[in-house]
Design an enzyme around this catalytic site. Sequence first.
Site, PDB file in Angstrom:
ATOM      1  N   PRO A   9      36.317  41.136 -12.334  1.00 19.68           N
ATOM      2  CA  PRO A   9      35.771  40.948 -10.995  1.00 19.68           C
ATOM      3  C   PRO A   9      36.391  39.799 -10.218  1.00 19.68           C
ATOM      4  O   PRO A   9      36.704  38.754 -10.778  1.00 19.68           O
ATOM      5  CB  PRO A   9      34.281  40.672 -11.249  1.00 19.68           C
ATOM      6  CG  PRO A   9      34.166  40.352 -12.686  1.00 19.68           C
ATOM      7  CD  PRO A   9      35.297  41.041 -13.372  1.00 19.68           C
ATOM      8  N   ASN A  10      36.563  40.076  -8.936  1.00 20.71           N
ATOM      9  CA  ASN A  10      37.059  39.111  -7.942  1.00 20.71           C
ATOM     10  C   ASN A  10      38.565  38.843  -8.036  1.00 20.71           C
ATOM     11  O   ASN A  10      39.127  38.168  -7.180  1.00 20.71           O
ATOM     12  CB  ASN A  10      36.277  37.784  -7.999  1.00 20.71           C
ATOM     13  CG  ASN A  10      34.797  37.995  -7.757  1.00 20.71           C
ATOM     14  OD1 ASN A  10      34.433  38.564  -6.734  1.00 20.71           O
ATOM     15  ND2 ASN A  10      33.948  37.600  -8.682  1.00 20.71           N
ATOM     16  N   ARG A  17      41.540  34.079  -2.627  1.00 14.76           N
ATOM     17  CA  ARG A  17      40.390  33.468  -3.294  1.00 14.76           C
ATOM     18  C   ARG A  17      40.747  32.087  -3.850  1.00 14.76           C
ATOM     19  O   ARG A  17      41.592  31.980  -4.752  1.00 14.76           O
ATOM     20  CB  ARG A  17      39.999  34.392  -4.462  1.00 14.76           C
ATOM     21  CG  ARG A  17      38.911  33.863  -5.327  1.00 14.76           C
ATOM     22  CD  ARG A  17      38.793  34.679  -6.608  1.00 14.76           C
ATOM     23  NE  ARG A  17      37.709  34.179  -7.409  1.00 14.76           N
ATOM     24  CZ  ARG A  17      37.567  34.423  -8.691  1.00 14.76           C
ATOM     25  NH1 ARG A  17      38.443  35.182  -9.333  1.00 14.76           N
ATOM     26  NH2 ARG A  17      36.556  33.913  -9.355  1.00 14.76           N
ATOM     27  N   TYR A  22      43.366  29.271  -8.082  1.00 12.67           N
ATOM     28  CA  TYR A  22      43.965  30.479  -8.673  1.00 12.67           C
ATOM     29  C   TYR A  22      45.378  30.782  -8.171  1.00 12.67           C
ATOM     30  O   TYR A  22      45.990  31.743  -8.628  1.00 12.67           O
ATOM     31  CB  TYR A  22      43.051  31.683  -8.409  1.00 12.67           C
ATOM     32  CG  TYR A  22      41.674  31.517  -9.029  1.00 12.67           C
ATOM     33  CD1 TYR A  22      41.534  31.445 -10.419  1.00 12.67           C
ATOM     34  CD2 TYR A  22      40.523  31.418  -8.248  1.00 12.67           C
ATOM     35  CE1 TYR A  22      40.280  31.277 -10.996  1.00 12.67           C
ATOM     36  CE2 TYR A  22      39.267  31.256  -8.811  1.00 12.67           C
ATOM     37  CZ  TYR A  22      39.157  31.189 -10.190  1.00 12.67           C
ATOM     38  OH  TYR A  22      37.922  31.023 -10.763  1.00 12.67           O
ATOM     39  N   ASN A  73      42.030  39.646 -18.426  1.00 13.85           N
ATOM     40  CA  ASN A  73      41.405  38.517 -17.742  1.00 13.85           C
ATOM     41  C   ASN A  73      40.039  39.042 -17.308  1.00 13.85           C
ATOM     42  O   ASN A  73      39.930  39.716 -16.285  1.00 13.85           O
ATOM     43  CB  ASN A  73      42.224  38.065 -16.533  1.00 13.85           C
ATOM     44  CG  ASN A  73      41.594  36.851 -15.856  1.00 13.85           C
ATOM     45  OD1 ASN A  73      40.444  36.526 -16.117  1.00 13.85           O
ATOM     46  ND2 ASN A  73      42.344  36.197 -14.989  1.00 13.85           N
ATOM     47  N   ALA A  76      34.641  36.386 -14.542  1.00 12.29           N
ATOM     48  CA  ALA A  76      33.366  35.780 -14.940  1.00 12.29           C
ATOM     49  C   ALA A  76      32.702  36.514 -16.106  1.00 12.29           C
ATOM     50  O   ALA A  76      31.872  35.923 -16.816  1.00 12.29           O
ATOM     51  CB  ALA A  76      32.423  35.736 -13.738  1.00 12.29           C
ATOM     52  N   GLU A  97      43.246  37.350 -24.414  1.00 14.25           N
ATOM     53  CA  GLU A  97      42.427  36.946 -23.254  1.00 14.25           C
ATOM     54  C   GLU A  97      43.195  35.902 -22.448  1.00 14.25           C
ATOM     55  O   GLU A  97      43.703  34.936 -23.021  1.00 14.25           O
ATOM     56  CB  GLU A  97      41.107  36.351 -23.756  1.00 14.25           C
ATOM     57  CG  GLU A  97      40.213  35.846 -22.639  1.00 14.25           C
ATOM     58  CD  GLU A  97      38.955  35.188 -23.183  1.00 14.25           C
ATOM     59  OE1 GLU A  97      38.312  35.732 -24.104  1.00 14.25           O
ATOM     60  OE2 GLU A  97      38.625  34.093 -22.682  1.00 14.25           O
ATOM     61  N   HIS A  99      43.453  33.486 -18.703  1.00 10.81           N
ATOM     62  CA  HIS A  99      42.820  32.909 -17.511  1.00 10.81           C
ATOM     63  C   HIS A  99      43.845  32.105 -16.743  1.00 10.81           C
ATOM     64  O   HIS A  99      44.571  31.293 -17.337  1.00 10.81           O
ATOM     65  CB  HIS A  99      41.662  31.982 -17.903  1.00 10.81           C
ATOM     66  CG  HIS A  99      40.616  32.685 -18.701  1.00 10.81           C
ATOM     67  ND1 HIS A  99      39.710  33.530 -18.133  1.00 10.81           N
ATOM     68  CD2 HIS A  99      40.385  32.710 -20.026  1.00 10.81           C
ATOM     69  CE1 HIS A  99      38.946  34.051 -19.079  1.00 10.81           C
ATOM     70  NE2 HIS A  99      39.336  33.567 -20.239  1.00 10.81           N
ATOM     71  N   ARG A 106      36.618  23.058 -16.382  1.00 12.27           N
ATOM     72  CA  ARG A 106      35.861  23.363 -15.165  1.00 12.27           C
ATOM     73  C   ARG A 106      34.356  23.250 -15.453  1.00 12.27           C
ATOM     74  O   ARG A 106      33.952  22.483 -16.320  1.00 12.27           O
ATOM     75  CB  ARG A 106      36.281  24.747 -14.653  1.00 12.27           C
ATOM     76  CG  ARG A 106      37.785  24.795 -14.280  1.00 12.27           C
ATOM     77  CD  ARG A 106      38.188  26.131 -13.699  1.00 12.27           C
ATOM     78  NE  ARG A 106      37.467  26.422 -12.472  1.00 12.27           N
ATOM     79  CZ  ARG A 106      37.385  27.648 -11.933  1.00 12.27           C
ATOM     80  NH1 ARG A 106      37.997  28.672 -12.521  1.00 12.27           N
ATOM     81  NH2 ARG A 106      36.712  27.848 -10.819  1.00 12.27           N
TER      82      ARG A 106
END
Length: 144
Positions: A9-10, A17, A22, A73, A76, A97, A99, A106
């Site tokens: 998502p996103n 964004r 990012y 990825n 969230a 995985e 990111h 963070r």
Amino acid sequence: MKILIVNGPNLNLLGKREPEIYGNETLSDIELWLSKKSEAKNHEILWFQSNHEGEIIDKIHGAIDIFDGIIINPGAFTHYSYAIRDAISAVNIPTVEVHLSDIKSREDFRKVSVTKDVCVKQISGKGIDVYLEGVHFLNNLPTL
Ligand code: DQA
């Protein structure tokens, strides 16, 4: 090797964004950038993005007997989707995985990954290079 790259998502909003976190590249920019890398050229790579947990799970299930490796990825979903974790575990396909941002430096909720333990590797915080590193890691897995 056939590699499935799943973005959650996103991530369709990459480029717009929070670019300070990012980066400025869109998902299509990243796809094009990766396709020009010599290491990626040896592989058949399919990109998939969805904002929906069930669609991501269906895509992971659909990878059985088709893909040799997955790079994901989960966005969230990383931090709370036991369903995606179970899907990765169920298909038994080596999964990395990734990111873009460094999730460990963070907010506290981002420090936890519920998907990491069913992945062969977690790569985080190196911007778009994480996708290339993911390909590199799968490429060097002795079992593949
Ligand atoms: C992300 C980090 C997640 O915490 C966040 O929810 C994302 C993107 C990353 O690539 O840095 O959507 O997975």
